[in-house]
Design a protein around this motif. Sequence first.
Motif, short mmCIF file in Angstrom:
data_model
loop_
_atom_site.label_atom_id
_atom_site.label_comp_id
_atom_site.label_asym_id
_atom_site.label_seq_id
_atom_site.Cartn_x
_atom_site.Cartn_y
_atom_site.Cartn_z
N ALA A 173 0.82 -1.21 0.00
CA ALA A 173 0.00 0.00 0.00
C ALA A 173 0.86 1.26 0.00
CB ALA A 173 -0.93 -0.01 1.21
N SER A 174 1.98 1.23 0.71
CA SER A 174 2.85 2.40 0.74
C SER A 174 3.49 2.67 -0.62
CB SER A 174 3.94 2.24 1.81
OG SER A 174 3.41 2.50 3.09
N CYS A 175 3.51 1.66 -1.49
CA CYS A 175 4.02 1.84 -2.86
C CYS A 175 2.89 2.11 -3.85
CB CYS A 175 4.78 0.60 -3.32
SG CYS A 175 6.28 0.26 -2.39
N ASP A 176 1.67 1.71 -3.50
CA ASP A 176 0.49 1.86 -4.35
C ASP A 176 0.70 1.27 -5.74
OD1 ASP A 176 -2.12 2.46 -4.94
OD2 ASP A 176 -1.70 4.52 -5.55
N VAL A 177 1.08 0.00 -5.77
CA VAL A 177 1.19 -0.73 -7.03
C VAL A 177 -0.03 -1.65 -7.18
CG1 VAL A 177 3.70 -0.71 -7.11
CG2 VAL A 177 2.52 -2.54 -5.86
N PRO A 178 -0.29 -2.17 -8.37
CA PRO A 178 -1.29 -3.24 -8.48
C PRO A 178 -0.83 -4.44 -7.65
CG PRO A 178 -0.79 -2.31 -10.64
CD PRO A 178 0.24 -1.77 -9.69
N ALA A 179 -1.70 -4.98 -6.82
CA ALA A 179 -1.33 -6.08 -5.94
C ALA A 179 -2.53 -6.98 -5.70
CB ALA A 179 -0.81 -5.54 -4.60
N ILE A 180 -2.25 -8.26 -5.53
CA ILE A 180 -3.30 -9.23 -5.24
C ILE A 180 -2.79 -10.17 -4.15
CG2 ILE A 180 -2.58 -10.90 -7.01
CD1 ILE A 180 -5.58 -11.35 -7.62
N VAL A 181 -3.65 -10.51 -3.22
CA VAL A 181 -3.29 -11.39 -2.10
C VAL A 181 -3.64 -12.83 -2.45
CG1 VAL A 181 -3.81 -12.00 0.30
CG2 VAL A 181 -3.58 -9.59 -0.36
N VAL A 182 -2.68 -13.72 -2.23
CA VAL A 182 -2.93 -15.16 -2.31
C VAL A 182 -2.52 -15.75 -0.97
CG1 VAL A 182 -2.33 -17.34 -3.41
CG2 VAL A 182 -2.54 -15.27 -4.80
N THR A 183 -3.50 -16.25 -0.24
CA THR A 183 -3.26 -16.81 1.09
C THR A 183 -2.95 -18.30 0.98
OG1 THR A 183 -4.80 -15.19 2.00
CG2 THR A 183 -4.29 -17.06 3.37
N GLY A 184 -2.20 -18.81 1.94
CA GLY A 184 -1.83 -20.22 1.92
C GLY A 184 -2.94 -21.17 2.32
N GLY A 185 -3.97 -20.66 2.99
CA GLY A 185 -5.10 -21.49 3.38
C GLY A 185 -4.95 -22.13 4.74
N PRO A 186 -6.07 -22.53 5.34
CA PRO A 186 -6.03 -23.15 6.68
C PRO A 186 -5.69 -24.63 6.65
CG PRO A 186 -8.29 -22.95 5.92
CD PRO A 186 -7.43 -22.31 4.86
N MET A 187 -5.22 -25.13 7.78
CA MET A 187 -4.97 -26.56 7.96
C MET A 187 -6.28 -27.35 7.91
SD MET A 187 -2.19 -26.89 11.04
CE MET A 187 -2.72 -25.56 12.11
N LEU A 188 -6.14 -28.65 7.69
CA LEU A 188 -7.28 -29.55 7.86
C LEU A 188 -7.72 -29.55 9.32
CD1 LEU A 188 -6.11 -32.63 5.74
CD2 LEU A 188 -7.69 -30.80 5.04
N ASN A 189 -8.93 -29.99 9.56
CA ASN A 189 -9.44 -30.08 10.93
C ASN A 189 -8.50 -30.92 11.79
OD1 ASN A 189 -11.65 -28.71 9.99
ND2 ASN A 189 -13.13 -30.33 10.39
N GLY A 190 -8.25 -30.43 13.02
CA GLY A 190 -7.51 -31.24 13.98
C GLY A 190 -8.36 -32.39 14.48
N LYS A 191 -7.71 -33.45 14.93
CA LYS A 191 -8.43 -34.63 15.41
C LYS A 191 -7.86 -35.09 16.74
CE LYS A 191 -11.08 -35.20 11.72
NZ LYS A 191 -12.56 -35.16 11.77
N LEU A 192 -8.75 -35.42 17.67
CA LEU A 192 -8.36 -35.97 18.97
C LEU A 192 -9.49 -36.86 19.48
CD1 LEU A 192 -6.36 -36.04 21.38
CD2 LEU A 192 -7.66 -34.12 22.35
N ASP A 193 -9.18 -38.12 19.69
CA ASP A 193 -10.16 -39.09 20.20
C ASP A 193 -11.42 -39.12 19.34
OD1 ASP A 193 -8.41 -39.64 22.30
OD2 ASP A 193 -9.32 -38.12 23.60
N GLY A 194 -11.22 -39.05 18.03
CA GLY A 194 -12.36 -39.14 17.12
C GLY A 194 -13.17 -37.88 16.97
N LYS A 195 -12.72 -36.79 17.58
CA LYS A 195 -13.45 -35.53 17.49
C LYS A 195 -12.58 -34.45 16.86
CE LYS A 195 -16.16 -36.50 21.68
NZ LYS A 195 -16.49 -36.02 23.06
N ASP A 196 -13.23 -33.44 16.28
CA ASP A 196 -12.51 -32.31 15.71
C ASP A 196 -12.01 -31.39 16.82
OD1 ASP A 196 -12.95 -33.16 13.15
OD2 ASP A 196 -14.63 -31.81 12.76
N ILE A 197 -10.77 -30.93 16.67
CA ILE A 197 -10.24 -29.91 17.58
C ILE A 197 -9.64 -28.78 16.75
CG2 ILE A 197 -9.82 -31.46 19.52
CD1 ILE A 197 -6.83 -31.46 18.75
N GLY A 198 -9.69 -27.59 17.28
CA GLY A 198 -9.23 -26.42 16.56
C GLY A 198 -7.84 -25.99 16.98
N SER A 199 -6.99 -25.71 16.00
CA SER A 199 -5.63 -25.27 16.30
C SER A 199 -5.66 -23.97 17.08
CB SER A 199 -4.83 -25.11 15.01
OG SER A 199 -5.54 -24.36 14.06
#
Length: 581
Positions: free
Chosen positions: A140-166
């Motif tokens: 933004a401080s340069c004000d160039v054309p820019a686009i964000v590409v995010t790496g994405g979230p992890m798969l659901n965590g698992k513990l004892d057969g249930k989903d857990i959140g990181s």
Amino acid sequence: MSDSKDKQRKPLRSTAWFGTADKNGFMYRSWMKNQGIPDHAFDGRPVIGICNTWSELTPCNAHFRKLAEHVKRGVYEAGGFPVEFPVFSNGESNLRPTAMLTRNLAAMDVEEAIRGNPIDAVVLLTGCDKTTPALLMGAASCDVPAIVVTGGPMLNGKLDGKDIGSGTAVWQLHESLKAGEINLHQFLSAEAGMSRSAGTCNTMGTASTMACMAEALGTSLPHNAAIPAVDSRRYVLAHMSGIRIVEMAREDLTLSKILTRQAFENAIRVNAAIGGSTNAVIHLKAIAGRIGVPLELEDWSNVGRDTPTIVDLMPSGRFLMEEFYYAGGLPAVLRRMGEAGLLPHPGALTVNGKAIWDNVRDAPITNDEVIRPLDQPLIRDGSIRILRGNLSPRGAVLKPSAATPRLLRHRGRAVVFENLEHYKERIVDESLDVDENSVLVLKRCGPRGYPGMAEVGNMGLPPKLLRQGIKDMVRISDARMSGTAYGTVVLHVAPEAAAGGPLAIVRDGDWIELDCEAGRLHLDIDPAEFERRMADVQPLQAPADGGYRKLYVNHVLQADEGCDLDFLVGCRGREVPRHSH
């Protein structure tokens, strides 16, 4: 249309390096050719920088080499010339004392790398919490054309057969361990299952929040925020972003045309709808400051107020980012908001050249439990609350969707910790004079005080209260908290204690009043006593040993101003620096 054609005829920045037949052009092209680059790469096609925060020390971003390759495919396909370059990667998971300390350093790196190099437009590869705001701030401080590409979230965590959140699971399991509800073996057994794929935290923590903010601001293609890191569609989006950034370079679609006041107002509303992190308050302010858009703390109350939280994700709700994407992701949220008149500016421009509403008006919504109908919200008003009073004259924040409703209006006696070390030492003391109505107060963990404003505001409760079944208490500090955390936690108190703010004068036994609905945070002591104590407060002096930390402490702004360095605020543009050959 004629205006668009005129823009396409504007000379590209990179021609100042590669477009001349003199000595300088010879040298720039020759040096680049040692990588095996052919002549036709310098024929006037857009040079696209791929700003990469890959690092094996930033686990959230450790898969970015592959992501960058897919971006390059898109750039080549569209007739561009991709050049990948590294910038400082500040990962919250490993970096001490906190990645927030180096957010501004990373932004400086990005800004100078863009401005000083033959780049016409840039793809920002972001993931872990601070990399998204840092890269947007620098670009933004340069004000160039820019686009964000995010790496994405992890798969659901698992513990004892249930989903857990990181992240969220860590806080929950650690409190259970201190309460004696689980043993050390059970606690440690969750490690591998919590983080079982590439990507960022799979809860609506700060990384997911800022990915949503980037999409809500219009700086990424639709669905960028939620596609899981290991889903093949993440790489398709990277490819399509590579194609689009070449078009943006030719159109001269710069960040200042996208990061408007209207875009920020949309993002504030979206943050409430998704139950987003309090860290977004600081980061959006810092990004706005770089592009020259006025944004104040009160905007979070004035713009965001009465926006229901409809995304049922941890830490506020039940589900995780996988379910969010499968349910429709952020486009589905935007559609629900737009249909209800809750999207303030549906005509706001996005990086694909379309209005944000045009991108989402027909977005599928496939799961009403994860993305709830507006008449069945997780919380009826999920907007970040701004609290003012004699304890926070320049503001503090609270996230209602993560809080206990009965504590949002509360009066209790203070239990004070002068700094983080004092807290760690004192909180486990079985003789500590504390009960469930007490207010835990942590000082000197703000921008200057820690330094870097660490994510320690969600103080763990005293073990003796945990064993009694107490799960939440009012907590107040000048620190931040992880977006994966939860509780009735007042954060970002400004001015901070280390800058001479009133938080510095709170003592054990003082009465504190919190009224979230009224936006009030009050230290209930005699006004004359208040003034006597304030007269004795001495602001923290910068460390004498030099280095970046001294620069930071001397120049960091307070939380209500976005915690940028004072000399970095503003857009310095993309003027080509003079050559030295």
